[in-house]
Design a protein around this motif. Structure first.
Motif, PDB file in Angstrom:
ATOM      1  N   PRO A 106       0.838  -1.201   0.000  1.00  0.00           N
ATOM      2  CA  PRO A 106       0.000   0.000   0.000  1.00  0.00           C
ATOM      3  C   PRO A 106       0.876   1.255   0.000  1.00  0.00           C
ATOM      4  O   PRO A 106       1.993   1.253   0.527  1.00  0.00           O
ATOM      5  N   TYR A 107       0.385   2.320  -0.618  1.00  0.00           N
ATOM      6  CA  TYR A 107       1.155   3.558  -0.635  1.00  0.00           C
ATOM      7  C   TYR A 107       0.211   4.752  -0.722  1.00  0.00           C
ATOM      8  O   TYR A 107      -0.987   4.616  -1.024  1.00  0.00           O
ATOM      9  N   PHE A 108       0.747   5.947  -0.467  1.00  0.00           N
ATOM     10  CA  PHE A 108      -0.020   7.184  -0.552  1.00  0.00           C
ATOM     11  C   PHE A 108       0.370   7.906  -1.832  1.00  0.00           C
ATOM     12  O   PHE A 108       1.552   8.186  -2.071  1.00  0.00           O
ATOM     13  N   ASN A 109      -0.585   8.196  -2.682  1.00  0.00           N
ATOM     14  CA  ASN A 109      -0.296   8.787  -3.988  1.00  0.00           C
ATOM     15  C   ASN A 109      -0.454  10.299  -4.034  1.00  0.00           C
ATOM     16  O   ASN A 109      -0.474  10.900  -5.114  1.00  0.00           O
ATOM     17  N   GLY A 110      -0.531  10.946  -2.871  1.00  0.00           N
ATOM     18  CA  GLY A 110      -0.696  12.389  -2.832  1.00  0.00           C
ATOM     19  C   GLY A 110      -2.136  12.809  -2.659  1.00  0.00           C
ATOM     20  O   GLY A 110      -2.415  13.948  -2.280  1.00  0.00           O
ATOM     21  N   VAL A 111      -3.051  11.928  -2.971  1.00  0.00           N
ATOM     22  CA  VAL A 111      -4.480  12.220  -2.827  1.00  0.00           C
ATOM     23  C   VAL A 111      -5.087  11.344  -1.732  1.00  0.00           C
ATOM     24  O   VAL A 111      -5.864  11.795  -0.884  1.00  0.00           O
TER      25      VAL A 111
END
Length: 211
Positions: free
Chosen positions: A100-105
């Motif tokens: 899992p990762y955070f894409n800026g949104v």
């Protein structure tokens, strides 16, 4: 028995022993002629039987570390068709995991891909007098890919077909076994196509195999 008769008897016995040794000697071990054993025939020009041209082995492929993590295995059955041509088939299983990762949104859930299928390949040693054991390599790989997304029920299953071309360098260990380093280019790779992008990561496929 006279001395000359004894001498002739000893010479005949030694000659018979040498001749018998030449007939029973394993052609694969007869390297005293200054040449490696041929791959499809004995040094006497007799064709090797089908079973002695087969190679069994496998390897690892698709290895990537970090995010994503990917690792695959590929068993192989190969056949020495001619002195310079090897053909074969193999199975393929590849596991790929995206964390899992955070894409800026927002947060994007992790994804897991299980790829399994088969492939057929051909390897041709095209310049043996200049670079022995360097093969042109072509193959077609067809796979079923199962995609699972964290937090989402069920899974998506699709098909991926990859024509691959490149080269293999083989370091022989024996007449029927070697270590092979393969670099292939995926002609069907599409960075915008989900399964192809996530399973292969790039159009370049590196493989280490033993057969």
């Amino acid at each position: 028995m006279s001395y000359s008769q004894k001498l002739l008897f000893v010479i005949a016995l030694l000659s018979s022993s040498v001749a018998f040794g030449q007939l029973t000697e394993d052609p694969e071990d007869r390297r005293d002629q200054g040449k490696d054993p041929l791959k499809t025939q004995t040094v006497d020009g007799q064709p090797l039987p089908f079973s002695q041209r087969l190679r069994f082995g496998g390897g690892i492929n698709g290895f990537r570390f970090g995010n994503p993590f990917s690792l695959g295995v590929s068993p192989v059955i190969a056949y020495q068709a001619t002195e310079h041509l090897i053909v074969g088939i193999g199975g393929t299983y590849n596991y790929t995991r995206y964390k899992p990762y955070f894409n800026g949104v927002g947060n994007v859930g992790g994804q897991t891909y299980n790829q399994y299928g088969g492939r057929a390949f051909a390897m041709y040693e095209f310049i043996p007098s200049i670079l022995p054991n360097l093969y042109l390599h072509g193959e077609i790989e067809n796979s079923t890919v199962q995609q699972k997304i964290d937090g989402v029920g069920g899974s998506y299953t699709g098909q991926v077909t990859a024509p691959l071309v490149g080269v293999t360098y083989s370091q022989p260990i024996s007449r029927r076994f070697g270590v092979n380093l393969t670099a292939l280019y995926n002609l069907n790779y599409d960075a915008n196509a989900g399964l192809s992008q996530y399973v292969y990561g790039s159009p370049l496929v590196i493989r280490l195999s033993f057969f």
